[in-house]
Design an enzyme around this catalytic site. Structure first.
Site, PDB file in Angstrom:
ATOM      1  N   GLY A 129       6.582  -0.272  -1.741  1.00 31.06           N
ATOM      2  CA  GLY A 129       5.757   0.940  -1.701  1.00 31.06           C
ATOM      3  C   GLY A 129       4.537   0.795  -2.588  1.00 31.06           C
ATOM      4  O   GLY A 129       4.199  -0.307  -3.019  1.00 31.06           O
ATOM      5  N   ASN A 130       3.861   1.885  -2.858  1.00 26.91           N
ATOM      6  CA  ASN A 130       2.724   1.843  -3.781  1.00 26.91           C
ATOM      7  C   ASN A 130       2.615   3.175  -4.529  1.00 26.91           C
ATOM      8  O   ASN A 130       3.372   4.101  -4.268  1.00 26.91           O
ATOM      9  CB  ASN A 130       1.423   1.480  -3.049  1.00 26.91           C
ATOM     10  CG  ASN A 130       1.077   2.495  -1.982  1.00 26.91           C
ATOM     11  OD1 ASN A 130       0.790   3.645  -2.278  1.00 26.91           O
ATOM     12  ND2 ASN A 130       1.129   2.068  -0.711  1.00 26.91           N
ATOM     13  N   HIS A 131       1.641   3.256  -5.429  1.00 24.00           N
ATOM     14  CA  HIS A 131       1.574   4.407  -6.342  1.00 24.00           C
ATOM     15  C   HIS A 131       0.870   5.632  -5.769  1.00 24.00           C
ATOM     16  O   HIS A 131       0.647   6.599  -6.488  1.00 24.00           O
ATOM     17  CB  HIS A 131       0.851   4.007  -7.631  1.00 24.00           C
ATOM     18  CG  HIS A 131       1.611   3.035  -8.461  1.00 24.00           C
ATOM     19  ND1 HIS A 131       2.847   3.346  -8.983  1.00 24.00           N
ATOM     20  CD2 HIS A 131       1.332   1.764  -8.836  1.00 24.00           C
ATOM     21  CE1 HIS A 131       3.287   2.303  -9.667  1.00 24.00           C
ATOM     22  NE2 HIS A 131       2.395   1.334  -9.583  1.00 24.00           N
ATOM     23  N   SER A 132       0.463   5.600  -4.504  1.00 20.82           N
ATOM     24  CA  SER A 132      -0.291   6.743  -3.971  1.00 20.82           C
ATOM     25  C   SER A 132       0.534   8.032  -4.078  1.00 20.82           C
ATOM     26  O   SER A 132       1.702   8.067  -3.712  1.00 20.82           O
ATOM     27  CB  SER A 132      -0.646   6.474  -2.507  1.00 20.82           C
ATOM     28  OG  SER A 132      -1.167   7.647  -1.937  1.00 20.82           O
ATOM     29  N   ALA A 140      -2.496   5.325   1.729  1.00 25.77           N
ATOM     30  CA  ALA A 140      -2.440   3.943   1.246  1.00 25.77           C
ATOM     31  C   ALA A 140      -1.328   3.250   2.041  1.00 25.77           C
ATOM     32  O   ALA A 140      -0.160   3.250   1.626  1.00 25.77           O
ATOM     33  CB  ALA A 140      -2.147   3.928  -0.237  1.00 25.77           C
TER      34      ALA A 140
END
Ligand code: CTP
Length: 399
Positions: free
Chosen positions: A209-212, A277
């Protein structure tokens, strides 16, 4: 500018109340019908006679018109009457009471009853304004949909110099006019927005995943919906909720799910703004059961996901297509490449080099680049205000 608009002006106890007399005058000369509510403390700073003469209406301050006769002011009717309630100046005390839902005077009960938009123009000494409690109260009021007109910097009644001066009446009137002018300027337009991260499954318990946080996309969705657009928001996994219940929300998890949801909606929309994102890669194979720890290293074989934005760029006919670029270096050059390669109408660039921009913060600093090689740089501001800038920028492109 404000012909026929009904403005309910609340005045609280602050030296800036002297400016409210001029504010009433400006509102009236702009065509508004004005009714004024004052708190007891406000009357020490500006007289009811001045305000009633300027507004052409009796001033409201008590719950009762005449206690002997048992006639009372109906705060519910007042709240329903107004097209907008403006509290100027708003003291720290009133701001705190508004945040806490206190209803111990006519102004506060009317505020709680009002269904119209509420604009709050704080005025206080610089250290009071800087106090954490005032800041968090204002933030909370803003989150609930109130419009905050920040005080300006300058010499204060105390003789100190700093932020705390109530905004000038001319500016407040123009902000009110702007609010009504932009109201529903996207009526009938259908806008598709993506927001948040995507999660790409590795096994039943893990993902890439990512930090969005999704805050930027959600703010754009709220702004567009507030201005009359029919909004569909396709969101990755976020912990956000929407204020405007006219927005159609489609929750997805993976890039593939987002791709399918967006492609389903795209043909019917006038604008697509892709702020999500999206993961560029996903595991080629997803393990059916939890991958167990071993002594040797673990290699994940990744395959590219579909580029949703690039797909829309190929598919688009009359739609306005807007992308985002989050860059760390060669920002403009990289963003321009995306603008051209993905066939966008404009791209919103944010750089991780800028303090206060990027993931999980409440602010953003953007540059908008268009096909004509124009670049407009905006200041660091709240994501809500950035959303307004983006929607304003979009407006002329829709004809
Ligand atoms: N985007 C998309 N689908 C993807 C990847 C990105 O729709 N699979 C969109 C994003 O929503 C954003 C824009 O493309 O509007 C830019 O995303 P970004 O990841 O910065 O661009 P990439 O082309 O993936 O380039 P890179 O990651 O190499 O910088």
């Amino acid at each position: 500018m404000l012909q026929g608009k009904k403005i309910l002006l609340g005045i609280t106890g602050s030296i800036a109340a002297y400016k409210s007399a001029f504010l009433v005058r400006l509102l009236v000369t702009s065509g508004a019908e004005v009714r004024v509510i004052v708190t007891a403390a406000a009357k020490d700073f500006v007289t009811p006679v001045t305000l009633s003469t300027l507004s052409g209406n009796p001033i409201i301050s008590d719950f009762y018109e005449d206690k002997e006769l048992g006639t009372w002011e109906n705060h519910v009717d007042l709240g329903l009457w107004a097209d907008m309630m403006v509290i100027a100046p708003a003291s720290a005390n009133t701001i705190a009471k508004m945040t806490g839902g206190v209803a111990d005077n006519m102004l506060l009960t009317t505020y709680l009853s009002a269904r119209c938009p509420v604009m709050i123009c704080p005025a206080m000494d610089l250290d009071m304004y800087k106090h954490e409690s005032v800041g968090s109260n204002l933030k909370e009021l803003q989150n609930r949909g109130n419009i905050i007109i920040e005080p300006t910097h300058g010499e204060l009644a105390s003789g100190l110099v700093g932020q705390g001066r109530m905004e000038e009446p001319e500016i407040i009137v123009s902000q009110i006019a702007d609010y009504f002018a932009k109201e529903f300027d996207f009526n009938g337009k259908k806008i598709l927005i993506t927001a948040g991260p995507t999660y790409e499954k590795i096994d039943p318990v893990r993902f890439i995943g990512n930090h969005s946080s999704g805050k930027m996309g959600f703010a754009i969705a709220e702004e567009a919906a507030e201005r009359g657009a029919r909004v569909t928001l396709v969101s990755g996994p976020v912990s956000l909720s929407l204020k405007n219940d006219s927005i159609t929300r489609i929750d997805v998890v993976s890039a593939r799910e987002m791709y399918e949801a967006v492609l389903n909606e795209f043909d019917a929309c006038d604008v697509a703004i892709l702020a999500a994102a999206v993961a560029d890669y996903r595991p080629k194979e997803v393990a059916d059961s939890k991958i167990k720890k071993k002594d040797s290293s673990l290699n994940l074989n990744l395959e590219p996901t579909d580029d949703i934005l690039a797909t829309l760029g190929k598919k688009k006919t009359t739609q306005v297509l807007v992308g985002f670029a989050l860059e760390t270096n060669n920002e403009r050059e990289n963003a321009k490449k995306k603008l051209v390669n993905k066939n966008l109408d404009f791209i919103v660039l944010n750089s991780l080099q800028d303090k206060g921009a990027g993931f999980a913060v409440d602010t953003n600093k953007i540059t908008i680049l268009d096909r004509g090689n124009n670049g407009v740089e905006f200041e660091l501001k709240s994501k809500e205000k950035v959303a307004t800038d983006i929607i304003d920028y979009l407006k002329p492109l829709l004809g």
